[in-house]
Write a protein that holds these residues in place. Structure first.
Motif, PDB file in Angstrom:
ATOM      1  N   ASN A  49     152.676 108.881  60.557  1.00 30.15           N
ATOM      2  CA  ASN A  49     152.142 107.647  60.001  1.00 30.15           C
ATOM      3  C   ASN A  49     152.433 107.575  58.503  1.00 30.15           C
ATOM      4  OD1 ASN A  49     151.057 106.472  62.324  1.00 30.15           O
ATOM      5  ND2 ASN A  49     149.178 107.694  62.185  1.00 30.15           N
ATOM      6  N   THR A  59     157.081 101.280  60.306  1.00 31.86           N
ATOM      7  CA  THR A  59     156.703  99.865  60.385  1.00 31.86           C
ATOM      8  C   THR A  59     157.523  99.020  59.406  1.00 31.86           C
ATOM      9  OG1 THR A  59     154.468 100.442  61.093  1.00 31.86           O
ATOM     10  CG2 THR A  59     154.785  98.244  60.176  1.00 31.86           C
ATOM     11  N   ASN A 106     154.777  95.342  67.215  1.00 31.51           N
ATOM     12  CA  ASN A 106     154.024  96.186  66.296  1.00 31.51           C
ATOM     13  C   ASN A 106     152.672  95.528  66.058  1.00 31.51           C
ATOM     14  OD1 ASN A 106     154.652  94.049  64.617  1.00 31.51           O
ATOM     15  ND2 ASN A 106     156.151  95.186  63.385  1.00 31.51           N
ATOM     16  N   GLN A 107     151.932  96.044  65.115  1.00 29.27           N
ATOM     17  CA  GLN A 107     150.584  95.504  64.896  1.00 29.27           C
ATOM     18  C   GLN A 107     150.639  94.035  64.499  1.00 29.27           C
ATOM     19  OE1 GLN A 107     147.886  97.166  65.708  1.00 29.27           O
ATOM     20  NE2 GLN A 107     146.683  95.338  65.246  1.00 29.27           N
ATOM     21  N   LYS A 108     151.703  93.653  63.812  1.00 34.89           N
ATOM     22  CA  LYS A 108     151.839  92.253  63.405  1.00 34.89           C
ATOM     23  C   LYS A 108     152.018  91.351  64.618  1.00 34.89           C
ATOM     24  CE  LYS A 108     154.149  89.498  59.895  1.00 34.89           C
ATOM     25  NZ  LYS A 108     155.186  89.468  58.838  1.00 34.89           N
ATOM     26  N   VAL A 150     150.708  91.914  67.565  1.00 39.48           N
ATOM     27  CA  VAL A 150     149.382  91.813  68.172  1.00 39.48           C
ATOM     28  C   VAL A 150     148.570  90.738  67.460  1.00 39.48           C
ATOM     29  CG1 VAL A 150     147.241  93.049  68.661  1.00 39.48           C
ATOM     30  CG2 VAL A 150     149.447  94.222  68.897  1.00 39.48           C
ATOM     31  N   GLU A 151     148.635  90.752  66.118  1.00 41.67           N
ATOM     32  CA  GLU A 151     147.852  89.794  65.333  1.00 41.67           C
ATOM     33  C   GLU A 151     148.349  88.360  65.538  1.00 41.67           C
ATOM     34  OE1 GLU A 151     148.377  91.283  61.429  1.00 41.67           O
ATOM     35  OE2 GLU A 151     147.160  93.092  61.748  1.00 41.67           O
ATOM     36  N   GLU A 200     139.235  97.500  71.697  1.00 43.88           N
ATOM     37  CA  GLU A 200     140.502  97.538  70.954  1.00 43.88           C
ATOM     38  C   GLU A 200     141.631  98.049  71.842  1.00 43.88           C
ATOM     39  OE1 GLU A 200     142.645  96.527  67.679  1.00 43.88           O
ATOM     40  OE2 GLU A 200     140.478  96.268  67.979  1.00 43.88           O
ATOM     41  N   THR A 234     144.927  95.965  72.933  1.00 40.90           N
ATOM     42  CA  THR A 234     146.267  96.494  72.678  1.00 40.90           C
ATOM     43  C   THR A 234     147.092  96.541  73.956  1.00 40.90           C
ATOM     44  OG1 THR A 234     145.420  97.839  70.864  1.00 40.90           O
ATOM     45  CG2 THR A 234     147.566  98.454  71.759  1.00 40.90           C
ATOM     46  N   SER A 257     148.900 103.035  69.965  1.00 35.58           N
ATOM     47  CA  SER A 257     147.776 103.061  69.034  1.00 35.58           C
ATOM     48  C   SER A 257     146.563 102.427  69.702  1.00 35.58           C
ATOM     49  CB  SER A 257     148.132 102.291  67.759  1.00 35.58           C
ATOM     50  OG  SER A 257     149.219 102.882  67.112  1.00 35.58           O
ATOM     51  N   SER A 258     145.422 103.045  69.521  1.00 38.26           N
ATOM     52  CA  SER A 258     144.131 102.565  70.052  1.00 38.26           C
ATOM     53  C   SER A 258     144.050 102.604  71.567  1.00 38.26           C
ATOM     54  CB  SER A 258     143.859 101.113  69.579  1.00 38.26           C
ATOM     55  OG  SER A 258     143.914 101.034  68.192  1.00 38.26           O
TER      56      SER A 258
END
Length: 742
Positions: A33, A38, A68-70, A72-73, A499, A503, A536-537
């Motif tokens: 990490n 990312t 990626n996390q973006k 998901v958002e 969460e 995910t 993740s999560s």
């Protein structure tokens, strides 16, 4: 497909940056990490937002989907609708096959267009090279003649391209081709000197005419003698002594009656006879002879003066050497004529023929005529200076064009050939692009007949149920083409998902998006996929589900069963990395031909990366399986117990959250006893040290418990993992709970 990625000046990537080159269909990136994974995935999604980064494509850029996390958002909100995923329905196999065939033709046309564009680029480079070579050839002439033709080159002397274009135009000029010396002289006169008019020269025609008259006078050729009717004339004529008698006659009046020659007394009447013989006619002819001699002398003198004046003239056009040669010939002929005249004076009875001068004078007059032509040309320059300067410039450029003729012909031949090739290639690109657009239009028409968001909903709900997510599901909204998540009661989930559930649902949504699109018209377009840390999560048991989905995706990519042409997987999780990178063929050596391995590190807060020829991630878990494989093939068996215990604890208890009781409950009663015995045996073996010299378990005990060990993986639906780690043949797909992504 992406060949190379250059990342610099973002996050922990410094100005030197990192270059990921030699990329293949499947690309695995491992890094902790914060190491820069990312940042890499964000740059790949929107490379245009990062001016210092670059992606080098094998052909044209493709749509790049990044998880990626973006993602998901941007795509998942529990309190709002989710964009629907359009996919091709399963009800029309013929149409789907037709779409696939037309898409194959589109891909083929894309490749042909790319090849044509490469050929076009090569031909354009060849065209520019030919142009540059001709520019240098022309510029070499400019350097050679620049000082002499400075004014003619005015306006193009400081620009190679302009000079080359002027050389091109000059080949169409129709001016006469002048020699270099003439151009030099005229250029020097017109551009470097002050021009004034010059008076033309007078020819020596009059002197020539008068001298010819004098030379051709009959008196020189006539025999001047006395009166022939006098009786003494016969004797004088017979003896040809007229001139001798005349000399005596000139003295007889002073000789007192005596002969001037013999001193004898003259006979009576002899003097009268002599006077009658040398009568008035004789005297007239002698006077005529004298006059003609005087005329000759005067006209010759005038001729000589004219020629001398000509030789003293400082005009640059006069060829004095040529005139001097003719003058010397004239003087030599005059000497001869003077001798003849003197002879005639002494002996009038003898005829003479004077040497003519007209040939020599004619040559001089011709030279004067040439000089006058030069003078007239000069005077025209003075009278029409502007026009003459332009004429001279055109003739200079005509001369330059002739000097450059060989280079120009070579340039034109090559240019003609290259232009024809470029025209043909452009026509080919236009034709194939038109054909490609026609096929795309037909594909869109076919897709419109069978596209729907319904198959995606059904398939995602099937997978949620298969993976035991039964407390919510996807449903259609009233807005056509959108989804929402609802409970079994039909109520929206709102903010009640964990969460991990959020995910997993988003990742499931992403995986279906790979084979479809939020846009009905883009379902079948090719894609590049980037998956950044999808676990993740997630609960540990879901980790294996996600790994399974990605392994299925990798297999589909390798066998060209979808529209994904390239995959990038980035993770910091060792166990997830080992799962998704497993391939039975790799256990025998290095990486496969269609994959790459990378480790991304952050050293002194700066990201660095290194590629590897083999999978660089090794774990103690993998080593345990390797030891178990070795132990089952050896005579020593005491280590098998400890290895089985550690594997069960790592895989089922720690990562799968499955207890021994959960495992035992999967077995029928008769096998449950064996399984419990195995677990006890393994625990016993792990807590007591055995000496192989004195204690050895029978080989059949090992075999029996190893069978139960394998059965544990079967009943828990993880037999594929067992086979993978033991290096046996690939599991039957029916035994593996793969996600059947449509």
């Amino acid at each position: 497909m992406i060949k190379e990625i250059s990342i610099k000046k973002i996050a922990t990537y410094d100005s030197t940056g990192v270059v990921f080159s030699g990329l293949k269909k499947i690309n695995f990136f491992y890094g902790s990490n914060g190491s820069g994974k990312t940042s890499l995935s964000n740059a790949m999604k929107n490379i245009e937002n990062f001016p210092d980064c670059n992606i080098d494509w094998a052909s044209q850029p493709l749509k790049t989907l990044v998880y990626n996390q973006k993602f998901v958002e941007e795509n998942f909100h529990q309190d709002s609708n989710i964009k629907g995923i359009f996919t091709l329905g399963k009800e029309s196999t013929e149409i789907k096959n037709e779409i696939a065939e037309k898409k194959r033709l589109v891909d083929k046309l894309d490749e042909e267009i790319r090849r044509l564009r490469t050929n076009l680029s090569n031909k354009e480079e060849e065209y520019n090279a030919n142009e540059n070579e001709f520019i240098e050839d022309c510029w070499e002439l400019k350097r050679k003649y620049d000082n002499e033709f400075l004014q003619a080159f005015s306006g193009v002397r400081n620009n190679k391209i302009n000079f080359m274009n002027k050389c091109k135009q000059s080949h169409s000029l129709e001016n006469k081709l002048c020699d270099l010396e003439d151009l030099r002289a005229r250029s020097n006169k017109l551009f470097n000197g002050s021009l004034v008019k010059i008076q033309t020269l007078q020819s020596i025609k009059n002197e020539n005419d008068e001298l010819n008259v004098a030379c051709s006078s009959r008196i020189f050729q006539k025999q001047i003698v006395g009166k022939q009717e006098v009786d003494i004339a016969a004797l004088i004529s017979r003896l040809a002594i007229s001139d001798w008698v005349k000399r005596g006659y000139d003295h007889i009046h002073k000789s007192e009656g005596k002969c001037p020659f013999c001193q004898q007394s003259l006979p009576d009447g002899f003097l009268n006879k002599l006077e009658e013989y040398f009568n008035e006619t004789y005297e007239n002819e002698m006077r005529e002879l004298a006059n003609n001699v005087d005329q000759y002398m005067e006209t010759y003198s005038n001729l000589e003066t004219s020629i001398q004046d000509l030789l003293l003239n400082e005009l640059p056009y006069i060829d004095k050497e040529k005139i001097s040669q003719q003058f010397e010939l004239i003087r030599s002929k005059n000497e001869i004529n003077l001798e003849l005249i003197e002879q005639k004076r002494k002996e009038p009875s003898k005829g003479i023929v004077l040497v003519p001068f007209h040939e020599f004078i004619k040559n001089i007059n011709l030279e004067i005529e040439r000089i006058n032509q030069e003078i007239q040309a000069h005077n025209r320059l003075v009278d029409n200076r502007a026009q003459e300067e332009q004429l001279l410039k055109d003739e200079i450029w005509r001369f330059i064009a002739n000097e450059n003729l060989h280079n120009h012909e070579k340039y034109v031949r090559k240019e003609f050939s290259i232009k024809n090739a470029i025209t043909g290639i452009k026509d080919g690109i236009t034709s194939k692009t038109s054909e490609k657009n026609r096929l795309i239009s037909e594909i869109e028409g076919l897709e419109a007949q069978i596209t729907s968001v319904i198959p995606s909903v059904n398939e995602m709900n099937r997978l949620l149920k298969a993976y035991n997510f039964t407390n919510f599901k996807f449903a259609h909204t009233q807005n056509q083409g959108n989804y929402r998540l609802i409970r079994s009661t039909g109520e929206d989930v709102n903010q009640t998902l964990s969460e991990g559930e959020k995910t997993f649902v988003t990742f499931l949504y992403f995986m279906h998006l790979l084979n479809g699109s939020n846009n009905r018209d883009l379902i079948t377009e090719n894609k590049v996929i980037v998956i950044d840390d999808p676990i993740s999560s997630l609960d540990s048991n879901v980790l294996f589900i996600v790994s399974n989905l990605i392994l299925k995706l990798i297999d589909d990519i390798r066998n060209n069963r979808n529209n994904v042409v390239q995959l990038f997987v980035l993770t910091h999780n060792v166990y997830f990395h080992k799962e998704v990178t497993f391939h039975k063929k790799r256990s025998k050596g290095g990486k496969l031909h269609d994959e790459t391995f990378w480790i991304i590190r952050k050293v002194n807060n700066v990201t660095d990366a290194q590629s590897y020829d083999t999978n660089p991630i090794k774990t103690s878990y993998e080593l345990m399986w390797q030891e178990l494989r070795s132990a089952t093939q050896s005579s020593s068996s005491t280590t098998v117990q400890n290895l089985i215990r550690r594997i069960i604890e790592n895989y089922f208890k720690l990562f799968g959250n499955i207890s021994e009781d959960d495992i035992l409950n999967k077995f029928e009663e008769e096998e449950k006893v064996l399984c419990k015995s195995l677990l006890s045996w393994a625990n016993d073996g792990s807590h007591f040290a055995s000496d192989d010299i004195y204690i050895e378990h029978p080989l059949d005990t090992n075999a029996r418990y190893l069978n139960i060990f394998e059965k544990i993986f079967k009943v828990t639906n993880h037999h594929a993992h067992y086979k993978m780690m033991m290096g046996v043949e690939e599991a039957d797909q029916s035994e593996i709970p793969h996600a059947q992504v449509s």
